[in-house]
Write an enzyme that holds these catalytic residues in place. Structure first.
Site, short mmCIF file in Angstrom:
data_model
loop_
_atom_site.label_atom_id
_atom_site.label_comp_id
_atom_site.label_asym_id
_atom_site.label_seq_id
_atom_site.Cartn_x
_atom_site.Cartn_y
_atom_site.Cartn_z
N GLY A 102 0.78 -1.23 0.00
CA GLY A 102 0.00 0.00 0.00
C GLY A 102 0.81 1.27 0.00
O GLY A 102 0.27 2.35 -0.26
N HIS A 361 -15.77 43.24 -12.65
CA HIS A 361 -14.97 43.66 -11.49
C HIS A 361 -15.70 43.42 -10.18
O HIS A 361 -16.87 43.79 -10.04
CB HIS A 361 -14.63 45.16 -11.52
CG HIS A 361 -14.45 45.75 -12.87
ND1 HIS A 361 -13.27 45.72 -13.55
CD2 HIS A 361 -15.33 46.40 -13.69
CE1 HIS A 361 -13.41 46.33 -14.72
NE2 HIS A 361 -14.66 46.74 -14.82
N ALA A 421 -26.39 53.07 -10.69
CA ALA A 421 -25.37 52.80 -9.68
C ALA A 421 -25.89 53.11 -8.29
O ALA A 421 -26.63 54.07 -8.08
CB ALA A 421 -24.12 53.61 -9.98
#
Length: 454
Positions: A102, A361, A421
């Protein structure tokens, strides 16, 4: 063709890792070492996989809960032979039994197929390797070219220590033979342990053939007992992945600074810059460019997409000719259509963005649907969470959302709407409507700013 069962030894503690994790759970390419070995056993179409476990049992079982293995407990770690003795009751007499480790994750399907093919009808085949520095490994003892024994480092004499052909520990024989030999093992050695290496001597005593196949790549059979060795295996694995991708036509700007921690399907003329990490299952179309420092996990990316530096994507789809980044984050459920533009410091989660739309942005779009040809200005936020529940924002086609707008979900914005805005939107907006919600601007003439007290 005989049935095949694989035994994977995974009971060791890994003291030199200085870790609470069992050794075999330490990762190569983002996947536990033992999982690499299990996956290789699956590629061999093994009928059964027996996993010998001991230390960290609960951790092993939780990490490998979905694996089709037979869990075989080794209460005391008394050597490799003792480990195989625990699995022996599960062996069918007429099946091939392949023993693997393993903590040796890079063993390949092709090498193991050669080993299995080399096993004599009545006998055993073992995998060897020639090392410049064989210190610590069991030496292969031959007489007239045939393997007659394996001597462990601590039991070897001065002449035997000069031998450079060593045992990898990987071997295959039939179940009946293994059970017979395992029953005759003893621990009369310097370590007081039961060695699988003694099986070779027993096979010779019984007149069985012992075949040996030498691994062509020594790194295939290297194990990791400490983090230095683990790091060496990681770098070698990544080197091989990078080499393969380059030969397939992917342009890696610096192969030494690329990590693949999963699978990468790609088209033609893809280019990947430095320090990119690919995780999970990733599919790239043709002419995809990925900038430096990106992390991409479980994504499908269309043709001609440009991903700019330091972007992080997970469980997302990206349509053709999209441009994303730099410093963009796509969280699970992000779906970007063709020709979308996602800019710097934009985060998108569980949302669709329609063809030609721009989110350029400092914006968060979560639990949302954005139509085609929309423009979301800087600082737009879909307010999707009330502290207990998530709500959806739906934006139609050709919508303009100004900077610093908050869309308080659930809310719908119809086609052609314009949002000024600084607006906080709490009600649905109709088609082609202009919406502005601002505190009236005041002008105070002759205003004197406060001054600091001296």
């Amino acid at each position: 063709m005989k049935k095949l069962s694989v035994v994977i030894l995974a009971a060791g503690k890994g003291t030199r890792m200085y870790s609470d994790l069992p050794k075999v759970l330490h990762k190569i390419a983002g996947k536990p070492m033992v999982k690499h070995v299990i996956d290789t056993a699956k590629q061999l179409s093994a009928d059964q996989i027996h996993l010998i476990y001991g230390h960290g049992a609960d951790l092993l079982k939780s990490h490998l809960a979905d694996e089709p293995v037979n869990w075989v407990f080794q209460a005391e770690q008394l050597g490799t032979g003792h480990a195989m003795q625990q699995a022996a009751p599960f062996f069918a007499d007429d099946e091939n039994i392949l023993m693997l480790y393993g903590d040796s994750p890079l063993i390949s399907k092709e090498t193991l197929e050669k080993l299995i093919a080399a096993k004599p009808e009545n006998g055993i085949a073992l995998l060897t390797v020639n090392l410049d520095n064989p210190t610590g490994y069991g030496r292969i003892i031959r007489e007239k070219g045939s393997v007659v024994a394996i001597v462990e480092q601590k039991d070897a004499d001065a002449e035997q220590l000069k031998i450079t052909e060593v045992n990898t520990g990987v071997m295959v024989s039939d179940g009946a033979s293994f059970k017979k030999w395992l029953g005759r093992l003893n621990n009369n050695n310097a370590q007081g342990e039961y060695y699988m290496t003694d099986v070779i001597g027993l096979a010779n005593q019984d007149g069985f053939q012992v075949a040996a196949v030498s691994a062509t790549d020594k790194m295939e059979v290297e194990g990791a007992n400490n983090r230095l060795q683990l790091a060496a295996l990681e770098r070698y694995y990544q080197h091989k992945q990078a080499e393969r991708l380059l030969l397939e036509g992917v342009m890696l700007i610096d192969p030494a600074r690329f990590d693949l921690r999963g699978t990468l399907e790609h088209g033609k003329d893809c280019e990947i810059d430095v320090n990119v990490i690919i995780e999970g299952s990733v599919k790239l179309g043709d002419r995809v460019k990925i900038g430096a420092g990106c992390v991409i996990k479980n994504c499908e990316i269309g043709d001609d997409v440009e991903i700019k530096p330091y972007s992080v994507f997970e469980d997302s789809t990206i349509g053709a000719r999209a441009s994303i980044g730099p410093f963009s984050r796509l969280r699970p459920g992000a779906e970007l259509a063709e020709e979308t533009h996602i800019g710097n410091f934009v985060e998108i989660k569980k949302a669709t963005v329609g063809k030609g739309s721009k989110v350029n942005h400092l914006t968060y779009v979560g639990d949302a649907q954005v139509g085609t040809d929309c423009n979301l200005g800087a600082g737009v936020i879909t307010c999707n969470y009330d502290g207990a529940n998530k709500f959806k924002t739906v934006i139609g086609d050709n919508v303009f959302v100004g900077s610093d707008v908050q869309l308080v979900a659930p809310v719908n914005v119809a086609n052609g709407a314009t949002i000024g805005a600084g607006t906080t939107v709490t009600k649905d907006i109709g088609e082609n409507e202009l919406v502005i919600s601002r505190v009236p601007q005041r002008h105070i003439a002759g205003w004197q700013r406060p001054t600091k007290k001296k």
